[in-house]
Design an enzyme around this catalytic site. Sequence first.
Site, PDB file in Angstrom:
ATOM      1  N   ILE A 110      -0.726   4.624   0.667  1.00  0.00           N
ATOM      2  CA  ILE A 110      -1.978   5.552   0.869  1.00  0.00           C
ATOM      3  C   ILE A 110      -1.416   7.098   0.910  1.00  0.00           C
ATOM      4  CG2 ILE A 110      -4.085   6.147   2.226  1.00  0.00           C
ATOM      5  CD1 ILE A 110      -3.846   3.273   0.806  1.00  0.00           C
ATOM      6  N   GLY A 111      -0.500   7.377   1.584  1.00  0.00           N
ATOM      7  CA  GLY A 111       0.140   8.721   1.822  1.00  0.00           C
ATOM      8  C   GLY A 111      -0.514   9.327   2.883  1.00  0.00           C
ATOM      9  N   LEU A 112      -0.901   8.656   3.875  1.00  0.00           N
ATOM     10  CA  LEU A 112      -1.267   9.170   5.042  1.00  0.00           C
ATOM     11  C   LEU A 112      -2.680  10.086   4.829  1.00  0.00           C
ATOM     12  CD1 LEU A 112       1.525  10.214   7.357  1.00  0.00           C
ATOM     13  CD2 LEU A 112       0.319   8.218   7.441  1.00  0.00           C
ATOM     14  N   ASN A 163       0.844  -1.126  -0.220  1.00  0.00           N
ATOM     15  CA  ASN A 163       0.084  -0.060   0.095  1.00  0.00           C
ATOM     16  C   ASN A 163       0.679   1.212   0.097  1.00  0.00           C
ATOM     17  OD1 ASN A 163      -0.523   1.970   2.529  1.00  0.00           O
ATOM     18  ND2 ASN A 163       0.382  -0.156   3.282  1.00  0.00           N
ATOM     19  N   THR A 218      -3.437  -5.754   8.597  1.00  0.00           N
ATOM     20  CA  THR A 218      -3.900  -6.427   7.026  1.00  0.00           C
ATOM     21  C   THR A 218      -5.134  -7.233   7.347  1.00  0.00           C
ATOM     22  OG1 THR A 218      -1.705  -6.113   6.227  1.00  0.00           O
ATOM     23  CG2 THR A 218      -3.475  -7.580   5.077  1.00  0.00           C
ATOM     24  N   ASN A 233       3.974   8.111  14.699  1.00  0.00           N
ATOM     25  CA  ASN A 233       4.220   7.406  13.638  1.00  0.00           C
ATOM     26  C   ASN A 233       5.570   7.878  12.923  1.00  0.00           C
ATOM     27  OD1 ASN A 233       4.443   6.019  11.309  1.00  0.00           O
ATOM     28  ND2 ASN A 233       2.310   6.425  10.515  1.00  0.00           N
ATOM     29  N   CYS A 275       6.251   5.892   8.600  1.00  0.00           N
ATOM     30  CA  CYS A 275       5.543   5.561   7.314  1.00  0.00           C
ATOM     31  C   CYS A 275       6.466   5.984   6.094  1.00  0.00           C
ATOM     32  CB  CYS A 275       4.426   6.855   7.571  1.00  0.00           C
ATOM     33  SG  CYS A 275       3.276   6.654   5.754  1.00  0.00           S
ATOM     34  N   LYS A 335       6.558   4.456  16.972  1.00  0.00           N
ATOM     35  CA  LYS A 335       6.289   3.070  16.164  1.00  0.00           C
ATOM     36  C   LYS A 335       7.625   3.068  15.100  1.00  0.00           C
ATOM     37  CE  LYS A 335       3.214   0.828  13.037  1.00  0.00           C
ATOM     38  NZ  LYS A 335       1.695   0.732  12.632  1.00  0.00           N
TER      39      LYS A 335
END
Lengths: 248, 305
Positions: B72-74, B70, B268, B129, B132, B167
Amino acid sequence: MKNFQLQAKILAQTKIKNSYWRCTLRAAPIARLARPGQFVNIKISAGLTPLLRRPFSIHGISGDKLTLLYEVVGQGTQILAQKKAGESLDIIGPLGNGFELKSARPALIVAGGMGAAPLLFLATKVKTLVLVGAKTKEQLLCVQEFKKSGCRVKISTDDGSAGFKGRVSELLKHNLAGYNTIYACGPKPMLKAVAEVAKKYKLPAQLSLEEHMACGIGACLGCVVKTKDGLRRVCKEGPVFLAEDLIW
Amino acid sequence: MKTKLSVTLGRLKLKNPVIAASGTFGYAEEFKDFLDLKKLGAIVTKTLTLKPRQGNPAPRTCETPAGMLNSIGLENPGLEIFIKSKLPFLKRTGVPIIMSIASEEEPEEFLELVARINLIKEAAAIELNISCPNVRGKDNLISQDAEATYKIIQEVRKITDKVLITKLSPNVTSISAIAKSAAEAGSDALALINTLGGMSIDIENRRPKVAAGIAGLSGPAIRPVAVKMTWEVFNAVKLPIIGMGGIMDTASALEFMIAGATAVGIGTANFIHPGVGAEIAAGLKNYLLKNKISDINKLIGSLEI
């Protein structure tokens, strides 16, 4: 709208022709609620291959039964086609927004290739003219079924092997007179062409889109399309969008 | 037999170790038809930024062998809209809410976010985070740099008493070195692993299957890597670990706990079986009963090697 996850027993699996199949499932709670244009998300095999669910348009409803129309195109649909009546599938639905049925009448329906899948269900509610297009005669889908549901049908093929020779969006131009709404589903270039026709003739068009999805329930944000209001999820705000809202 | 399922992450007590991981559980409301949300130990929000973010172009996901990519780009509505339109539902669940945040301009944005979250009583913890892979350049994550990790956590620590979770990215030479930095800087717990950098190519048009090109790999395919990193970090630092990476069922959740995780993140798997978190919580209890273990904490790091 409430969603259900359940084990749906396969009642029938029929090969229509070439790589096209029809599958009937028993899924009472989903069948009771489903509206034309909605879809179900199916875990085709219990194991890791394929890992993700696969989305399928709801092709028809009859009592507690739900029918799907699919084409074998990849690993998931290959495995699905091998499933026999009596086996079960883990399905989630009914998902997505579906077509707006209160739109201005009369409406006409434009089905390109596999786009017939959600549109037959719609046709049973909106008995009208259906334009069915495909690349060749062999790939035309559901012509008899549309007729049986009380619709009139006109055909186009890109190679001229049946009906009007040319794109179904061209056939649409010749058949617009007297209609106030267009419903369409099919490959992206066809939908784009239908959107252009709709814009030119100032007709509202409801287009059912397809996009890769991981979850189908609005969580992963994988299946977005560009709209005038920003990115929207095909699985949640769609799969049906107004043509005028989409940015191609 | 009485069995104890509760665990603690710093001062945060969870009734069971099962946490819905960031980015895979929306804002929980999407899942309400599929499980009793109260059965979860905690819920981590999709990562929030100060301003709304549109995210990356489609296609954003593709399936890979036993996994998925994935990018998504936050995408997120930004903190203020979250507070107004998403937080009320989360509060009503009664489940501890862990606020995942990311920043385009650290440390300023992180500090602004944390200052605002300090005022939210129901925010049980903050997850930084800093790993990412889909923003801020591909090889330039804070969590790829021990010093940058130390600095940002230290700055945030100064202004908040909330439980702080960091994270971590697996895309590093030594995750233990980064974990030590996070511990020294005052993080209360660690969450690992974020996705592994990956790529998949359509051979017909010679384009990447995910529009952004490089994306993050998740799912069962990465589980052995994640279990190993959990074990490494467990041996390197004293902080509680939220272990994650391809957990699909009770057995895979147990692997992480035996390797040293205090809690487990379900990612997931939520996309495939939206009710799986509650099933795993029940499965952990059955495992304890079957094996006559009175307290799940006895399992943590119980690997025999």
